[in-house]
Design a protein around this motif. Sequence first.
Motif: not given
Length: 356
Positions: A27-30, A32, A38-39, A41-42, A79
């Motif tokens: 889970d790239w959003t969770q 850093k 930034w995460s 994902h970002k 992803n």
Amino acid sequence: MRALGGEQVEEAVASSVAALRTAVDRDWTQVKAGRLAWSCHKTVFHVAEDLIAYAGQLAGRAQDAYVPFGITLDEGTDNAGLLHVVETTGALFAATVRTTPRDVRAWHPYPFRSADREGFAAMGIAEVLLHTHDVAEGLGISYEPSEELAESVLTWLFPHVQPGPAAWPTLLWATGRGELPGRAPVTEWRWRNNLVIPAERLTLTGVRPAAARDLRLGGDGGFEWIEGGPYEGTREAAGMTVKAYEAGVHRPEFGMFVLVRREDGRAIGGMGFHGVPDEEGRAEIGYDLVEGARGQGYATEALRALADWALARDDVRTLFATVERDNAPSHAVVTRAGFTKVGEGQEEIAYELRRP
């Protein structure tokens, strides 16, 4: 000289995607991205945004600001889909770099408000390499780009940074992402595209360390020269640039410039500074032209443009030049450019031009 272009952009993107694809199930959003706020994902999406934005700058010939557009992801993009976006924007950027003429410059803020196709390629590659490092660090996976790519980014965008024992650790240190023995940590940084000074019939194009090294070794520095060029003085000046770069004292705006003719894009000579201004704001200028370009006013035109640029700065008060006593054409050049005689030796005559 190994130029920077579409092939190197594709190489950078391919190595990035290959590394990140090993962790698409996370889970790239969770998580850093390394030292960033930034995460992961970002950060990866930011890479895609940069690649398409740089393509837009070159394709749109932007001159005053970023082209006002952006990209978004479809809802539910995973992803793997995000990496496909990076591959796609990378391919578009690589194609744009390949098809952009050499003389095109587009707007970018750091530090001289424009960059050429090689500069944009270097910035795109830097974004890919550095942010892939950030994400890999956050995810705990292995990533290291080729030494050639890292060295290219350094010599194109970090001419003010002294080379280290290896390019990748030096690039990480220069961007505040790592430590380098014997050097203080970096907390603030900017990369630097080369300076270009326009004149009526010429463009004074700042020479990057990679190009200077090639000129010193007998190459063309990435320029298309008229017959007989580059002249020996240009190669000697390139050697001075390389020495300053390797010593960590190079300031690109006070380095050397190649004089490129607007009508055909061909290089006709070199001009530049012997070093940074001293404590009194005094800087020395030197120049030469390929024989086939002499007698047409090019040197005077270029010297006036360089002098106007330099004397408009707060750190330059006086420009200085020495001319061999028997070099009548060069005496005429400095005189027409506004310099006045201030001293004579057995072999040379000294001239200077002061800020009004």
